[in-house]
Design a protein around this motif. Structure first.
Motif, PDB file in Angstrom:
ATOM      1  N   ASP A  51       0.810  -1.219   0.000  1.00 45.57           N
ATOM      2  CA  ASP A  51       0.000   0.000   0.000  1.00 45.57           C
ATOM      3  C   ASP A  51       0.844   1.269   0.000  1.00 45.57           C
ATOM      4  O   ASP A  51       0.309   2.383   0.052  1.00 45.57           O
ATOM      5  CB  ASP A  51      -0.964   0.008   1.193  1.00 45.57           C
ATOM      6  CG  ASP A  51      -0.242  -0.031   2.540  1.00 45.57           C
ATOM      7  OD1 ASP A  51       1.009   0.030   2.563  1.00 45.57           O
ATOM      8  OD2 ASP A  51      -0.930  -0.140   3.577  1.00 45.57           O
ATOM      9  N   GLY A  52       2.174   1.099  -0.044  1.00 42.80           N
ATOM     10  CA  GLY A  52       3.062   2.252  -0.084  1.00 42.80           C
ATOM     11  C   GLY A  52       3.275   2.931   1.252  1.00 42.80           C
ATOM     12  O   GLY A  52       3.951   3.966   1.322  1.00 42.80           O
ATOM     13  N   LYS A  53       2.742   2.363   2.325  1.00 44.84           N
ATOM     14  CA  LYS A  53       2.804   3.027   3.627  1.00 44.84           C
ATOM     15  C   LYS A  53       3.886   2.479   4.546  1.00 44.84           C
ATOM     16  O   LYS A  53       3.918   2.809   5.733  1.00 44.84           O
ATOM     17  CB  LYS A  53       1.437   2.963   4.303  1.00 44.84           C
ATOM     18  CG  LYS A  53       0.366   3.749   3.538  1.00 44.84           C
ATOM     19  CD  LYS A  53      -0.974   3.718   4.232  1.00 44.84           C
ATOM     20  CE  LYS A  53      -2.022   4.505   3.438  1.00 44.84           C
ATOM     21  NZ  LYS A  53      -3.359   4.477   4.097  1.00 44.84           N
ATOM     22  N   ASN A  54       4.758   1.631   4.014  1.00 44.90           N
ATOM     23  CA  ASN A  54       5.919   1.199   4.802  1.00 44.90           C
ATOM     24  C   ASN A  54       6.796   2.415   5.080  1.00 44.90           C
ATOM     25  O   ASN A  54       7.040   3.233   4.189  1.00 44.90           O
ATOM     26  CB  ASN A  54       6.705   0.132   4.059  1.00 44.90           C
ATOM     27  CG  ASN A  54       5.887  -1.120   3.835  1.00 44.90           C
ATOM     28  OD1 ASN A  54       4.996  -1.126   2.993  1.00 44.90           O
ATOM     29  ND2 ASN A  54       6.170  -2.166   4.589  1.00 44.90           N
ATOM     30  N   VAL A  55       7.297   2.517   6.294  1.00 49.11           N
ATOM     31  CA  VAL A  55       8.019   3.705   6.747  1.00 49.11           C
ATOM     32  C   VAL A  55       9.502   3.399   6.913  1.00 49.11           C
ATOM     33  O   VAL A  55       9.874   2.356   7.479  1.00 49.11           O
ATOM     34  CB  VAL A  55       7.441   4.210   8.085  1.00 49.11           C
ATOM     35  CG1 VAL A  55       8.293   5.348   8.654  1.00 49.11           C
ATOM     36  CG2 VAL A  55       5.994   4.672   7.901  1.00 49.11           C
ATOM     37  N   ARG A  56      10.333   4.306   6.438  1.00 50.79           N
ATOM     38  CA  ARG A  56      11.784   4.211   6.625  1.00 50.79           C
ATOM     39  C   ARG A  56      12.313   5.567   7.111  1.00 50.79           C
ATOM     40  O   ARG A  56      11.727   6.612   6.834  1.00 50.79           O
ATOM     41  CB  ARG A  56      12.497   3.834   5.306  1.00 50.79           C
ATOM     42  CG  ARG A  56      12.061   2.484   4.740  1.00 50.79           C
ATOM     43  CD  ARG A  56      12.482   1.342   5.638  1.00 50.79           C
ATOM     44  NE  ARG A  56      12.120   0.035   5.105  1.00 50.79           N
ATOM     45  CZ  ARG A  56      11.053  -0.664   5.474  1.00 50.79           C
ATOM     46  NH1 ARG A  56      10.189  -0.141   6.347  1.00 50.79           N
ATOM     47  NH2 ARG A  56      10.835  -1.858   4.981  1.00 50.79           N
ATOM     48  N   ASP A  57      13.427   5.518   7.827  1.00 48.32           N
ATOM     49  CA  ASP A  57      14.134   6.733   8.218  1.00 48.32           C
ATOM     50  C   ASP A  57      15.235   6.960   7.192  1.00 48.32           C
ATOM     51  O   ASP A  57      16.091   6.093   6.989  1.00 48.32           O
ATOM     52  CB  ASP A  57      14.721   6.546   9.628  1.00 48.32           C
ATOM     53  CG  ASP A  57      15.599   7.704  10.056  1.00 48.32           C
ATOM     54  OD1 ASP A  57      15.362   8.825   9.589  1.00 48.32           O
ATOM     55  OD2 ASP A  57      16.540   7.481  10.844  1.00 48.32           O
ATOM     56  N   TRP A  58      15.250   8.139   6.560  1.00 44.06           N
ATOM     57  CA  TRP A  58      16.142   8.387   5.428  1.00 44.06           C
ATOM     58  C   TRP A  58      17.337   9.236   5.856  1.00 44.06           C
ATOM     59  O   TRP A  58      17.186  10.281   6.480  1.00 44.06           O
ATOM     60  CB  TRP A  58      15.374   9.058   4.297  1.00 44.06           C
ATOM     61  CG  TRP A  58      14.385   8.114   3.687  1.00 44.06           C
ATOM     62  CD1 TRP A  58      13.065   7.970   4.008  1.00 44.06           C
ATOM     63  CD2 TRP A  58      14.666   7.120   2.703  1.00 44.06           C
ATOM     64  NE1 TRP A  58      12.503   6.968   3.259  1.00 44.06           N
ATOM     65  CE2 TRP A  58      13.457   6.420   2.457  1.00 44.06           C
ATOM     66  CE3 TRP A  58      15.805   6.752   1.989  1.00 44.06           C
ATOM     67  CZ2 TRP A  58      13.369   5.388   1.529  1.00 44.06           C
ATOM     68  CZ3 TRP A  58      15.724   5.721   1.067  1.00 44.06           C
ATOM     69  CH2 TRP A  58      14.506   5.046   0.845  1.00 44.06           C
ATOM     70  N   LEU A  59      18.537   8.768   5.489  1.00 46.07           N
ATOM     71  CA  LEU A  59      19.805   9.375   5.890  1.00 46.07           C
ATOM     72  C   LEU A  59      20.620   9.710   4.647  1.00 46.07           C
ATOM     73  O   LEU A  59      20.950   8.813   3.858  1.00 46.07           O
ATOM     74  CB  LEU A  59      20.578   8.392   6.780  1.00 46.07           C
ATOM     75  CG  LEU A  59      22.003   8.757   7.188  1.00 46.07           C
ATOM     76  CD1 LEU A  59      22.001   9.980   8.104  1.00 46.07           C
ATOM     77  CD2 LEU A  59      22.662   7.566   7.891  1.00 46.07           C
ATOM     78  N   TYR A 115      26.851   2.545  17.831  1.00 43.16           N
ATOM     79  CA  TYR A 115      26.247   3.861  17.627  1.00 43.16           C
ATOM     80  C   TYR A 115      25.217   3.778  16.507  1.00 43.16           C
ATOM     81  O   TYR A 115      25.545   3.372  15.387  1.00 43.16           O
ATOM     82  CB  TYR A 115      27.329   4.891  17.273  1.00 43.16           C
ATOM     83  CG  TYR A 115      28.368   5.053  18.362  1.00 43.16           C
ATOM     84  CD1 TYR A 115      28.188   5.958  19.400  1.00 43.16           C
ATOM     85  CD2 TYR A 115      29.524   4.270  18.358  1.00 43.16           C
ATOM     86  CE1 TYR A 115      29.138   6.089  20.414  1.00 43.16           C
ATOM     87  CE2 TYR A 115      30.472   4.394  19.359  1.00 43.16           C
ATOM     88  CZ  TYR A 115      30.273   5.304  20.385  1.00 43.16           C
ATOM     89  OH  TYR A 115      31.214   5.424  21.381  1.00 43.16           O
ATOM     90  N   ASN A 116      23.977   4.165  16.819  1.00 49.18           N
ATOM     91  CA  ASN A 116      22.938   4.227  15.796  1.00 49.18           C
ATOM     92  C   ASN A 116      23.032   5.552  15.052  1.00 49.18           C
ATOM     93  O   ASN A 116      23.166   6.615  15.670  1.00 49.18           O
ATOM     94  CB  ASN A 116      21.553   4.097  16.428  1.00 49.18           C
ATOM     95  CG  ASN A 116      21.191   2.663  16.756  1.00 49.18           C
ATOM     96  OD1 ASN A 116      21.970   1.751  16.512  1.00 49.18           O
ATOM     97  ND2 ASN A 116      20.008   2.462  17.313  1.00 49.18           N
ATOM     98  N   ILE A 117      22.951   5.484  13.720  1.00 48.45           N
ATOM     99  CA  ILE A 117      23.063   6.672  12.871  1.00 48.45           C
ATOM    100  C   ILE A 117      21.785   6.797  12.045  1.00 48.45           C
ATOM    101  O   ILE A 117      21.493   5.939  11.209  1.00 48.45           O
ATOM    102  CB  ILE A 117      24.278   6.567  11.930  1.00 48.45           C
ATOM    103  CG1 ILE A 117      25.567   6.315  12.734  1.00 48.45           C
ATOM    104  CG2 ILE A 117      24.414   7.826  11.091  1.00 48.45           C
ATOM    105  CD1 ILE A 117      26.781   6.028  11.865  1.00 48.45           C
ATOM    106  N   GLY A 118      21.027   7.853  12.293  1.00 52.62           N
ATOM    107  CA  GLY A 118      19.776   8.055  11.572  1.00 52.62           C
ATOM    108  C   GLY A 118      19.630   9.480  11.096  1.00 52.62           C
ATOM    109  O   GLY A 118      20.360  10.376  11.520  1.00 52.62           O
ATOM    110  N   GLY A 119      18.665   9.698  10.223  1.00 52.57           N
ATOM    111  CA  GLY A 119      18.465  11.013   9.630  1.00 52.57           C
ATOM    112  C   GLY A 119      17.372  11.834  10.267  1.00 52.57           C
ATOM    113  O   GLY A 119      17.147  12.971   9.865  1.00 52.57           O
TER     114      GLY A 119
END
Length: 351
Positions: A217-225, A247-251
């Motif tokens: 459905d296109g609603k999968n969520v990602r964190d973009w970096l 260490y977690n690295i996210g945008g």
């Protein structure tokens, strides 16, 4: 001197190019050059005495040992990995071989080398392992983002192989004392990304008038970096990270896949409008979901900001604008990748 494995890949090549903008310290790039390894990306460094290339499989322990003996690096940054989830579903064996067996071979070679170093150099040596947020599994909409204490729950052959490599790296620190650092990043995007991944695929398909396929459905969520921010974070971890820590690295950019593609379409409508006047969004097609598709990833990057002073410089809007513009400005690179001619570059330049 530092070693970079997988330096012809998307993140590795960006790291090397960024490194030489601010450093004169030499790098040896160790890369097998699989389909996603594009040595031509690093063509600007041809002849640069700071840059060396070794066409070596990380699973080849003898070859890795020889490189350590020859160059005596102060650090190894391990980017090399099979990384595409769809490919891991259809051919998981390559992912186990590269991500698990390859990491094991590097750890064994690095430990053997590290033990030969004088005390000061031994204390300063680092093995930095670059991993992914996918090892943590899938989040529900109401769940808190992944942090460094989130239990592992990989759901694809790719993420399972990366989780295994993370565990090996941790074990080599706690059992043998090897000074390791591990980073787990969110979805990267930016220049030089192989067009099997969502953002470059949508840009190139949009320009070519092809369908823009989105799973489910296109609603999968990602964190973009943005990849440049990721490279800056890795440099911070290498310089100031505490051995044995993760260490977690996210945008700080959670987006649905549908919203990402719509944003790309809006930019293409502005810079490269369709001849018929329709929006590129008319090319969007929702297709059958892939097996085991994780619903949501999100990264809590508080620790790396608090302890190492890193925070992403790009918003999703600024990073995406840079990315779209790069693909518009580099048709020769795109043509080489889409035609496969990039695979022959190494033969003519490193024969």
């Amino acid at each position: 001197m530092i070693f970079v494995t997988g330096g012809a890949g998307f993140i590795g090549s960006n790291f090397i190019l960024d490194w030489f903008c601010d450093h004169d310290e030499a790098i040896v790039n160790i890369d097998k050059l699989t389909y996603a390894g594009n040595a031509e990306t690093l063509a600007p460094l041809a002849g640069d005495p700071r840059y060396g290339f070794a066409h070596v499989d990380i699973c080849d322990r003898d070859a890795i040992d020889a490189l350590f003996a020859q160059h005596r690096p102060r650090a190894l940054l391990h980017f090399a990995a099979e990384s595409h989830v769809d490919r891991s579903i259809h051919g998981p064996g390559a992912f186990v071989q590269t991500n698990v067996i390859g990491t094991f071979a590097l750890l064994e070679a690095a430990t053997a080398y590290w033990r030969t170093l004088p005390a000061g150099e031994r204390d300063a040596f680092r093995f930095l392992h670059v991993s992914t947020d996918e090892v943590f599994g899938s989040l529900a909409a109401e769940d808190a983002p992944f942090n460094e204490r989130t239990p592992y729950a990989p759901n694809s052959p790719y993420s399972a192989s990366k989780a295994a490599s993370d565990h090996l790296v941790r074990a080599w620190h706690h059992t043998y004392g090897l000074p390791v650092l591990t980073t787990n990043c969110s979805n990267n995007y930016g220049p030089y990304q192989f067009p099997e991944k969502l953002i470059p695929l949508m840009i190139l398909n949009g320009l070519a008038g092809k369908p823009l396929p989105i799973y489910g459905d296109g609603k999968n969520v990602r964190d973009w970096l943005y990849v440049g921010d990721h490279c800056a974070a890795i440099r911070a971890v290498l310089e100031r990270g505490v051995p044995g820590q993760t260490y977690n690295i996210g945008g700080w950019n959670e987006m649905t896949n549908l919203d990402v593609v719509q944003a790309i379409c809006n930019m293409l409508d502005e810079h490269e409008p369709r001849a018929d006047g329709a929006s590129h969004a008319s090319q969007i097609e929702l297709i059958k979901d892939r097996p085991g598709h994780d619903r949501r990833y999100a990264i809590d990057a508080t620790r790396i900001e608090r302890e190492l002073g890193w925070r992403p410089a790009q918003t999703f809007e600024t990073g995406l604008a840079k990315t779209v513009q790069w693909y518009l400005d580099n048709p020769a690179w795109i043509a080489g990748v889409t035609s496969g001619s990039y695979r022959h570059w190494i033969d003519s330049h490193y024969a």
